[in-house]
Design a protein around this motif. Structure first.
Motif, short mmCIF file in Angstrom:
data_model
loop_
_atom_site.label_atom_id
_atom_site.label_comp_id
_atom_site.label_asym_id
_atom_site.label_seq_id
_atom_site.Cartn_x
_atom_site.Cartn_y
_atom_site.Cartn_z
N LEU A 1 0.83 -1.21 0.00
CA LEU A 1 0.00 0.00 0.00
C LEU A 1 0.86 1.25 0.00
O LEU A 1 0.79 2.09 -0.90
CB LEU A 1 -0.94 0.01 1.20
CG LEU A 1 -1.78 1.29 1.39
CD1 LEU A 1 -2.62 1.57 0.15
CD2 LEU A 1 -2.65 1.18 2.63
N SER A 2 1.70 1.38 1.00
CA SER A 2 2.53 2.58 1.13
C SER A 2 3.73 2.57 0.21
O SER A 2 4.23 3.61 -0.20
CB SER A 2 3.02 2.72 2.58
OG SER A 2 3.92 1.68 2.91
N GLY A 3 4.23 1.36 -0.12
CA GLY A 3 5.47 1.26 -0.89
C GLY A 3 6.70 1.41 -0.02
O GLY A 3 7.82 1.39 -0.52
N ASP A 4 6.49 1.54 1.29
CA ASP A 4 7.60 1.70 2.23
C ASP A 4 7.69 0.54 3.23
O ASP A 4 8.44 0.61 4.19
CB ASP A 4 7.44 3.01 3.02
CG ASP A 4 7.63 4.24 2.14
OD1 ASP A 4 8.46 4.18 1.23
OD2 ASP A 4 6.94 5.25 2.36
N ASN A 5 6.91 -0.52 3.00
CA ASN A 5 6.96 -1.67 3.89
C ASN A 5 8.38 -2.22 3.96
O ASN A 5 9.03 -2.47 2.93
CB ASN A 5 5.99 -2.75 3.39
CG ASN A 5 6.03 -4.00 4.23
OD1 ASN A 5 6.84 -4.88 3.99
ND2 ASN A 5 5.14 -4.08 5.21
N GLU A 6 8.87 -2.43 5.17
CA GLU A 6 10.28 -2.81 5.37
C GLU A 6 10.62 -4.13 4.69
O GLU A 6 11.66 -4.25 4.03
CB GLU A 6 10.58 -2.90 6.86
CG GLU A 6 12.06 -3.16 7.16
CD GLU A 6 12.39 -3.12 8.64
OE1 GLU A 6 13.54 -3.37 9.00
OE2 GLU A 6 11.47 -2.84 9.45
N ASP A 7 9.76 -5.13 4.84
CA ASP A 7 10.03 -6.44 4.23
C ASP A 7 10.05 -6.34 2.71
O ASP A 7 10.92 -6.94 2.05
CB ASP A 7 8.97 -7.46 4.67
CG ASP A 7 9.08 -7.81 6.14
OD1 ASP A 7 10.18 -7.62 6.71
OD2 ASP A 7 8.08 -8.26 6.72
#
Length: 252
Positions: free
Chosen positions: A171-177
């Motif tokens: 969704l955000s494009g910033d998910n750590e995994d």
């Protein structure tokens, strides 16, 4: 202006360290309203001066003003109004227009020529979209493999090659995994397509192509969480499949 909008409007000035700081704040707002700058720096594994530089890039006077914005975000409550429905519908229409005019040629070429296609979703909804993509592409004799988490990802990383491709849904494009996976596969020269609500994200730094959509959120008034409608994920799935069919037809 909310902190999210402040970051979005100043995104071009943010480097990777800034984005990791923002990623932590975004997912830990309630904790961040109470911690010190040194504690935040420790949690983000950066120096306190990095935190200060981040605040300056957002146009803030310092860490105290950043905490003010965090507290303000957490205090926002919503009274449900018809305008919310109008905004949600508007986001659907804008998503359709954006997808209709998006050039999918390179993405479709990647899908067509890949020996194997893997799809990774960062959460429950993203996995639902991955399974929907898998169902749709079976109609074109393309098998999409759903990439799991944990040891399954380790196995994927060990076996994937530059002849394969990966679709990452976030969704955000910033998910750590998701970002960590993309960074590793970028080093292995694996072609990647990212799906997120904006190009202004860490994922875009590693993917060959990004597909974005409009995503409207509002406060439920019962928690400090934002709610967003989910139809956009499946609109993207439909358009990607339709565009792929168009690509196959034009290739003939």
């Amino acid at each position: 202006m909310s902190l999210d909008k402040l970051v979005e409007s100043n995104y071009a000035q943010l480097n990777e360290i800034d984005l990791y700081i923002w990623q932590y704040i975004l997912h830990h707002k309630r904790e961040c309203q109470k911690i010190s700058i040194h504690e935040l720096a420790h949690e983000c594994n950066v120096s306190h001066t990095s935190i200060l530089r981040f605040t300056k890039k957002l146009g803030l006077d310092g860490f105290s003003e950043l905490k003010f914005y965090i507290k303000w975000d957490l205090s926002q409550k919503s009274e449900f109004t018809p305008q919310i429905i109008n905004e949600a519908c508007d986001s659907f229409v804008k998503t359709i227009d954006e997808l209709k005019n998006h050039d999918f040629t390179h993405v479709c070429s990647m899908i067509h020529h890949a020996e194997r296609i893997f799809v990774y979703g960062t959460g429950v909804l993203q996995n639902d979209m991955a399974n929907e993509l898998r169902r749709q592409f079976l109609y074109s004799n393309k098998v999409l493999h759903i990439a799991g988490h944990g040891t399954e990802l380790d196995t994927l990383i060990s076996n994937v090659t530059e002849r394969d491709m990966l679709i990452i849904i976030s969704l955000s494009g910033d998910n750590e995994d998701a970002v960590t996976l993309a960074r590793i596969l970028k080093g292995l020269k694996v072609p990647m397509v990212g799906l997120a609500k904006t190009n202004n994200c860490l994922l875009s730094k590693y993917c060959d192509e990004m597909i974005t959509f409009k995503y409207y959120t509002f406060h439920l008034g019962m928690t400090d969480k934002l709610y967003g409608c989910t139809a956009q994920f499946f609109l993207v799935a439909d358009f990607l499949f339709l565009k792929f069919l168009e690509y196959l037809n034009e290739s003939k």
